[in-house]
Write an enzyme that holds these catalytic residues in place. Structure first.
Site, mmCIF file in Angstrom:
data_model
loop_
_atom_site.group_PDB
_atom_site.id
_atom_site.type_symbol
_atom_site.label_atom_id
_atom_site.label_comp_id
_atom_site.label_asym_id
_atom_site.label_seq_id
_atom_site.Cartn_x
_atom_site.Cartn_y
_atom_site.Cartn_z
ATOM 1 N N HIS A 35 0.833 -1.206 0.000
ATOM 2 C CA HIS A 35 0.000 0.000 0.000
ATOM 3 C C HIS A 35 0.869 1.258 0.000
ATOM 4 O O HIS A 35 0.558 2.244 -0.674
ATOM 5 C CB HIS A 35 -0.906 0.030 1.235
ATOM 6 C CG HIS A 35 -1.952 -1.032 1.254
ATOM 7 N ND1 HIS A 35 -1.924 -2.070 2.157
ATOM 8 C CD2 HIS A 35 -3.065 -1.223 0.506
ATOM 9 C CE1 HIS A 35 -2.969 -2.853 1.962
ATOM 10 N NE2 HIS A 35 -3.673 -2.371 0.966
ATOM 11 N N GLN A 151 -9.085 -7.843 -10.313
ATOM 12 C CA GLN A 151 -9.787 -6.656 -9.846
ATOM 13 C C GLN A 151 -9.411 -5.435 -10.679
ATOM 14 O O GLN A 151 -10.272 -4.648 -11.087
ATOM 15 C CB GLN A 151 -9.439 -6.406 -8.378
ATOM 16 C CG GLN A 151 -9.914 -5.079 -7.827
ATOM 17 C CD GLN A 151 -9.487 -4.874 -6.389
ATOM 18 O OE1 GLN A 151 -10.107 -5.407 -5.490
ATOM 19 N NE2 GLN A 151 -8.414 -4.118 -6.166
ATOM 20 N N VAL A 174 4.471 -5.653 -4.961
ATOM 21 C CA VAL A 174 5.595 -5.507 -4.029
ATOM 22 C C VAL A 174 5.768 -6.843 -3.306
ATOM 23 O O VAL A 174 4.812 -7.386 -2.759
ATOM 24 C CB VAL A 174 5.337 -4.372 -3.023
ATOM 25 C CG1 VAL A 174 6.491 -4.262 -2.035
ATOM 26 C CG2 VAL A 174 5.159 -3.046 -3.765
ATOM 27 N N SER A 183 0.877 -8.942 1.506
ATOM 28 C CA SER A 183 -0.576 -8.912 1.637
ATOM 29 C C SER A 183 -0.953 -8.790 3.106
ATOM 30 O O SER A 183 -0.247 -9.311 3.982
ATOM 31 C CB SER A 183 -1.183 -10.194 1.051
ATOM 32 O OG SER A 183 -2.559 -10.301 1.391
ATOM 33 N N ARG A 185 -3.255 -10.345 4.440
ATOM 34 C CA ARG A 185 -3.604 -11.692 4.893
ATOM 35 C C ARG A 185 -2.397 -12.500 5.365
ATOM 36 O O ARG A 185 -2.555 -13.486 6.088
ATOM 37 C CB ARG A 185 -4.340 -12.447 3.786
ATOM 38 C CG ARG A 185 -5.665 -11.810 3.402
ATOM 39 C CD ARG A 185 -6.365 -12.584 2.306
ATOM 40 N NE ARG A 185 -7.523 -11.856 1.805
ATOM 41 C CZ ARG A 185 -8.718 -11.861 2.374
ATOM 42 N NH1 ARG A 185 -8.911 -12.570 3.470
ATOM 43 N NH2 ARG A 185 -9.716 -11.172 1.864
#
Length: 251
Positions: A35, A151, A174, A183, A185
């Site tokens: 992010h 997505q 990344v 991630s 998760r």
């Protein structure tokens, strides 16, 4: 960084930004280095950098997955401030869905395969919430990572289909030094799981047929959801310790 919770508040601010380029990075929280790379590119390419943090329930077909999503708002705020974000939009469900999700955006082709085949309604929720966010923020550019490549393609299609004057900027995956795609998760994995997880990308990028790669993944402890080639790209989703991991590579 100014934190905004309502559409009305943002509309007043948006009026003052006339003539400036606005970059936008929507997220569900649980922010990490992937992010951060999006935020930095957003900051570098626009006069005003905006991000959103909204854990969107309409894109979760598994309620338990929603309840255990690893996000901490205070940590997210610190990361966004470090990236130089000017405005953070952090709405509630009632703000985003005053109609209680009676109206939605759907796609009838690519959203039905890969992740969409096993997660009914997932992409309806993604497209709907991003459409809403785009209409609220009205950005010049919006930034999305290629880890969620399906997505990204669906959002590009939505922007084109609805004649939306927004440039979608794809950003490279990344990875950790061991190749694992970063991630939120990954935080759900145990120490042993984190040692095994990099094999997902290692096997994906290795030589051999799709069936051979599926067998290698199974032997490594993964439960394969899908491993498919589409349009010159290889996509994978697999469970490890009950955590669903995805990746993709250009062939």
């Amino acid at each position: 960084m100014k934190i905004i919770h309502t559409v009305e508040e943002w509309k007043e601010i948006r009026k003052s930004l006339h003539g400036k380029t606005i970059g936008f990075t929507p997220t569900m929280g649980g922010l990490h280095a992937g992010h951060l790379s999006l935020m930095k590119k957003n900051r570098a390419e626009n006069d005003i950098a905006v991000a959103s943090v909204y854990l969107n329930p309409t894109q979760f077909n598994d309620k338990k997955d929603l309840e255990t999503y690893p996000a901490n708002f205070d940590d997210d705020v610190k990361l966004l401030e470090s990236a130089g974000i000017d405005y953070l939009f952090a709405p509630t469900y009632d703000v985003m869905y005053p109609d209680d999700y009676k109206y939605k955006v759907i796609e009838t082709d690519f959203s039905k395969v890969l992740c969409g085949a096993k997660r009914p309604g997932h992409f309806d929720g993604v497209l709907t919430v991003v459409m809403k966010l785009f209409n609220i923020v009205r950005p010049t550019r919006a930034y999305f990572g290629e880890k969620d490549f399906q997505q990204l393609q669906l959002l590009k299609g939505m922007v084109k289909a609805f004649f939306m004057d927004i440039e979608l900027v794809p950003c490279p995956i990344v990875r950790e030094e061991n190749g694992l795609a970063i991630s939120s998760r990954n935080r759900k994995l145990s120490e042993a799981g984190l040692k095994t997880a990099p094999k997902l990308h290692e096997i994906l990028a290795s030589s051999g047929s799709i069936d051979e790669k599926k067998q290698k993944l199974a032997d490594a402890g993964f439960i394969v959801d899908y491993l498919e080639e589409r349009n010159g790209r290889l996509f994978v989703a697999a469970f490890l310790e009950g955590v669903r991991l995805i990746d993709n590579i250009q062939l």
